[in-house]
Motif scaffolding. Structure first.
Motif, PDB file in Angstrom:
ATOM      1  N   ILE A  13      28.109 -31.967 -23.549  1.00  8.04           N
ATOM      2  CA  ILE A  13      27.647 -32.108 -22.167  1.00  8.04           C
ATOM      3  C   ILE A  13      27.094 -30.787 -21.652  1.00  8.04           C
ATOM      4  N   LEU A  14      27.841 -29.720 -21.955  1.00  3.46           N
ATOM      5  CA  LEU A  14      27.398 -28.393 -21.532  1.00  3.46           C
ATOM      6  C   LEU A  14      26.078 -28.023 -22.209  1.00  3.46           C
ATOM      7  N   LEU A  15      26.015 -28.322 -23.481  1.00  6.46           N
ATOM      8  CA  LEU A  15      24.812 -27.983 -24.247  1.00  6.46           C
ATOM      9  C   LEU A  15      23.592 -28.704 -23.671  1.00  6.46           C
ATOM     10  N   ASN A  16      23.763 -29.973 -23.374  1.00  8.93           N
ATOM     11  CA  ASN A  16      22.649 -30.723 -22.808  1.00  8.93           C
ATOM     12  C   ASN A  16      22.236 -30.185 -21.445  1.00  8.93           C
ATOM     13  N   ARG A  17      23.248 -29.768 -20.684  1.00  6.59           N
ATOM     14  CA  ARG A  17      22.938 -29.205 -19.365  1.00  6.59           C
ATOM     15  C   ARG A  17      22.149 -27.906 -19.525  1.00  6.59           C
ATOM     16  N   CYS A  18      22.571 -27.075 -20.460  1.00  7.13           N
ATOM     17  CA  CYS A  18      21.850 -25.820 -20.716  1.00  7.13           C
ATOM     18  C   CYS A  18      20.404 -26.102 -21.077  1.00  7.13           C
ATOM     19  N   LYS A  19      20.225 -27.083 -21.931  1.00  4.89           N
ATOM     20  CA  LYS A  19      18.860 -27.401 -22.362  1.00  4.89           C
ATOM     21  C   LYS A  19      18.012 -27.871 -21.183  1.00  4.89           C
ATOM     22  N   ALA A  20      18.632 -28.665 -20.329  1.00  5.39           N
ATOM     23  CA  ALA A  20      17.892 -29.158 -19.166  1.00  5.39           C
ATOM     24  C   ALA A  20      17.512 -27.993 -18.254  1.00  5.39           C
ATOM     25  N   ILE A  21      18.451 -27.076 -18.067  1.00  4.90           N
ATOM     26  CA  ILE A  21      18.161 -25.912 -17.220  1.00  4.90           C
ATOM     27  C   ILE A  21      17.030 -25.089 -17.836  1.00  4.90           C
ATOM     28  N   LEU A  22      17.122 -24.875 -19.142  1.00  2.00           N
ATOM     29  CA  LEU A  22      16.096 -24.086 -19.821  1.00  2.00           C
ATOM     30  C   LEU A  22      14.736 -24.734 -19.667  1.00  2.00           C
ATOM     31  N   LYS A  23      14.700 -26.038 -19.836  1.00  2.00           N
ATOM     32  CA  LYS A  23      13.434 -26.757 -19.736  1.00  2.00           C
ATOM     33  C   LYS A  23      12.830 -26.585 -18.336  1.00  2.00           C
ATOM     34  N   ASP A  24      13.681 -26.742 -17.341  1.00  2.00           N
ATOM     35  CA  ASP A  24      13.217 -26.549 -15.958  1.00  2.00           C
ATOM     36  C   ASP A  24      12.688 -25.140 -15.753  1.00  2.00           C
TER      37      ASP A  24
END
Ligand code: ADP
Ligand code: ZN
Ligand code: ZN
Length: 829
Positions: free
Chosen positions: A795-806
């Protein structure tokens, strides 16, 4: 009973229909098109459709999903056409694309571009397509042509703007024109499908003569044309032995002319028929697994079967030459007999005729081979045969993961530790081994990972119980692993302080091996003659104009070559700084070793294996075969000599400069060094006699050497994971590397700083950097890197990826940073 809800089909027919379509581009998301009434019945998920995007640019996209929710923000365009009657990709494939795009942070279109053979990827933009038939021998090209050809070879296709970028000049058309004339590439302009079915003319006997009496009557009353009768007899003979007769084969066999055949055709005795033939030659369909496993192998095999009952993934850790391949073969047999498909993944370079022959022997025509040296036509044939289920087993490199399996039962990942399963550039930067685990899950298929030196991640997963673990610690035939001797090069003083190529000990060992008619493999991880030369007077080192690296001298071509961008320079005779004429060569590559060996062992047959010596399509395999046949005594090479080869007569393996393997600035340095040395060592002493390995090294106290010497993977693993845990590296964390690239150094650096600042609040605790990588300029682009070490929590990893993408999107909205290229790379290697 009357349902309140109309069924789905009915719903679809009641409302306007829309489609989410994947376009093979790096778009931020998939877009939606409308399906016009007249195409309603043809449009199915997985089919290609022709659409326009932007200002009339046409693309062939794939329908991912049909739905009826009209986009709110814009008026969707109509799709123009449906290109396929049946889906060309299946649901599982599209789910794999979606997963890869999400996990490795790219677009589904980029995955599609990597996954589909070029034939399926149509576009009306002008695109240069690499002509795979040309191969990778670019020695006839000039500098500009070479730069484009090399880029094409890697990326398979280039837009004109990309070519412009590469050549840094506005005169690109003449270069492109020459490349097309030389057939290095094609231009792809209009929508067209250029898969040509290869046709061949077959000769058939008029069916009336299948009756023996009629045929005898014909021959007994033959007129004057004696040559025609001979030709007919040849035909009858061939059809009996071959089953089918092509015109070419018949004329050759009979030594006859076209005119004679024409005579028989005019008499209506023989008929000609053009038929599509398979480009690939297929062997008979049989399964013949005719060996038995040794007791140790049998035990491992049974344990594996038992573990598969509960685990999806199993790791087979078997020392070199223990018979892992035999266990794969037995396992594959089980699945094929149950009518399941099997994917056998290997690193590209290990896909040699040796392993192909071994598998073909047991599975004949059920097996198909898929790798980058194949032409597009060959690839599409494999594609279709996998889709139809005709092929049961595919032996391929990482991209064969994208083939349209319908009934996948097992994926074998051989040499699972190998870094080449990870695509480095361009996107998708996926790891085929890890993606295979996801993909297999969709089919409820099993995964068998195998290696003599498992990756730290896989072994960790196995010890944690996530994967099943089977160990095989005995070589086939009861052979011992080779003895390993460390030679301290500090003890050997040379006048000019240059590195020693052959220590007296190694020289003597080679002499003895040659006397006993044993072969020798020498490993050095640098190609060329000399990795750098230094001006003896002032210390100046020739550097690449486009990259921050020193040039390697290649003696054969008498050129200096940049191993990062491929630029070739004339050799320098005078120092550019002080004008002095004396240079010293501080280090040595494979070319220099080869030369040195020729002096020291004038009678030995010596060959070199590195990417310079194996440019042609079959050169690599050719060398291996020569070595197998004992027509080479000493083989010197780079990593290429390491990969999964099985030779019988190797007495000595020499690692000439272990320090260069042990000194990379990367947290995986120990793992790589252990794998490399253990794998090269494994080439020594198979089958007949215990071999020995000599390692030349200055840093003799490096702990990895000790583990290699003991052949102790488990101890190495314990040592290594301790360090990894302390510094929070994988397998204890997951890492994402973000690279910033710009032609102005300050711009790259500012972008990285700014990006890091924006990230600080939410992800600051995971960040390392930004910092310049050791080589901070490649192809005129300055580089900055930012590393994230993220706890293993999906979950954390996916959140990080989403933040990075943004954040990447936001940074690109900033005018100043719009032209900075930002590349996220999950699980980089
Ligand atoms: P690995 O894949 O573990 O390096 P291989 O499967 O290549 O080992 O086996 C090494 C060699 O020993 C090969 O030449 C192979 O044919 C032979 N071999 C191994 N096991 C058997 C067996 N059970 N029967 C016959 N030959 C075997
Ligand atoms: Zn100088
Ligand atoms: Zn360069």
């Amino acid at each position: 009973m009357i349902s309140v809800y109309p069924d789905t089909d009915e719903m679809i027919s009641l409302f306007p229909l829309f489609a989410e379509i994947i376009i093979p581009l790096a778009l931020p998301k998939n877009y939606t098109w409308r399906i016009p009434q007249h195409l309603k019945d043809k449009a199915k998920t997985g089919c290609r459709v022709e659409v326009t995007l932007g200002k009339n640019k046409k693309y062939a996209g794939i329908i991912k999903r049909l739905h009826k929710s009209k986009p709110v923000a814009f008026e969707p365009k109509d799709i123009l056409n449906v290109l396929d009657a049946e889906p060309i990709v299946f649901e599982q494939q599209m789910r794999l694309w979606e997963w890869i795009a999400q996990y490795y942070m790219c677009s589904e279109g980029e995955v599609m571009a990597a996954a589909l053979p070029s034939y399926f990827k149509l576009s009306s933009e002008t695109i240069l397509i690499c002509n795979e038939e040309y191969g990778d021998d670019f020695s006839d090209l000039d500098n500009d042509e070479y730069v484009v050809a090399e880029a094409l070879h890697i990326k398979k296709e280039l837009r004109l703007t990309e070519v412009q970028h590469l050549l840094d000049s506005s005169h690109i058309y003449p270069v492109i024109k020459r490349l097309i004339e030389k057939k290095v590439c094609f231009v792809w302009e209009a929508l067209k499908d250029s898969y040509n079915v290869k046709k061949e003319t077959y000769v058939i006997l008029n069916p009336v003569y299948e009756d023996e009496n009629t045929l005898a009557g014909l021959m007994n009353n033959w007129g004057r044309a004696a040559r025609q009768l001979e030709l007919l007899l040849s035909y009858l003979h061939l059809i009996k032995t071959e089953g089918e007769v092509t015109k070419a084969a018949l004329l050759k066999k009979a030594g006859a002319s076209d005119a004679q055949l024409k005579g028989l055709v005019e008499k209506d005795i023989l008929w000609l028929e053009k038929r599509a033939v398979d480009r690939l030659r297929y062997l008979p369909l049989h399964i013949n697994v005719d060996f038995s496993l040794t007791a140790a192998q049998q035990e491992a095999y049974e344990k594996l079967n038992a573990l598969f009952a509960e685990k999806q993934v199993c790791l087979l850790h078997g020392i070199t030459s223990s018979g892992k391949t035999q266990i794969y073969i037995k396992t594959i047999e089980q699945y094929v007999r149950r009518d399941k498909q099997v994917l056998y993944l290997l690193p590209e370079i290990a896909l040699t005729s040796q392993i192909i022959r071994r598998l073909q022997k047991h599975f004949g025509g059920y097996i198909g081979i898929y790798h980058s040296k194949f032409s597009q036509n060959e690839r599409i044939e494999i594609w279709n045969k996998i889709k139809s289920g005709e092929l049961k087993i595919i032996l391929g490199a990482r991209s064969s993961l994208f083939l349209p399996f319908t009934n996948l039962g097992l994926i074998v990942v051989d040499e699972e530790h190998d870094a080449s399963f990870k695509q480095h550039d361009p996107a998708p930067r996926y790891n085929a081994r890890d993606s295979a685990v996801y993909y297999a899950g969709l089919f409820e298929a099993k995964i068998l990972l195998g290696s003599a030196t498992p990756s730290v991640e896989s072994y960790f997963n196995a010890l944690q119980g996530k994967y099943g673990l089977v160990e095989l610690n005995e070589r086939y035939g009861g052979m011992d692993l080779p003895g390993i001797k460390i030679i301290d090069t500090k003890q050997i003083v040379r006048k000019d302080k240059s590195k020693i190529i052959l220590s007296p000990q190694l020289k003597e060992a080679i002499e003895k091996a040659l006397e006993k008619d044993r072969q020798v493999i020498l490993f050095q991880n640098r190609r060329g003659y000399s990795p750098y030369q230094i001006c003896a007077a002032c210390g100046w080192i020739p550097q690449c104009r486009h990259c921050d690296v020193s040039l390697t001298y290649h003696k054969l071509s008498n050129k200096l070559v940049c191993h990062y961008c491929g630029t070739v320079y004339p050799n320098v005779t005078a120092c550019a700084a002080c004008g002095s004429y004396t240079f010293v060569q501080r280090n040595f590559g494979t070319e220099k070793i080869e030369e040195h060996l020729e002096e020291v062992f004038p009678k030995a047959r010596i060959a070199r294996m590195d990417i310079d010596s194996v440019r042609g399509k079959h050169a690599h395999d050719g060398l291996i075969q020569l070595f197998e046949q004992k027509r080479i005594d000493i083989l010197v090479g780079t990593q290429m000599v390491v990969k999964g080869l099985d030779f019988e007569h190797v007495g000595i393996v020499g690692i000439l400069d272990a320090d260069s393997v042990l000194s990379f600035a990367d947290f995986r340095v120990n793992e790589r060094a252990f794998q490399l040395m253990e794998q090269v060592s494994g080439r020594a002493g198979r089958k007949n006699e215990k071999g020995s390995v000599l390692i030349q090294v200055a840093n003799t106290r490096h702990p990895v050497l000790h583990f290699v010497q003991q052949h102790d993977y488990a101890a190495f693993f314990r040592y290594e994971t301790e360090g990894r845990e302390r510094f929070f590296y994988p397998p204890y964390s997951r890492i994402i590397l973000i690279t910033f690239r710009h032609k102005i150094k300050e711009r790259a650096s500012e972008a990285a700083q700014y990006f890091a600042m924006e990230l600080q609040k939410e992800l600051g605790k995971y960040m390392v950097g930004p910092a310049e990588p050791p080589v901070n300029r490649v192809r005129n682009q300055y580089l900055m890197e930012l590393l994230l070490k993220i706890p293993k929590d999906t979950i954390l990893l996916n959140r990080c990826k989403a933040i990075l993408k943004d954040q990447i999107g936001l940074l690109h909205q900033n005018k100043k940073f719009r032209s900075v290229v930002i590349i996220p790379n999950a699980d980089p290697l």
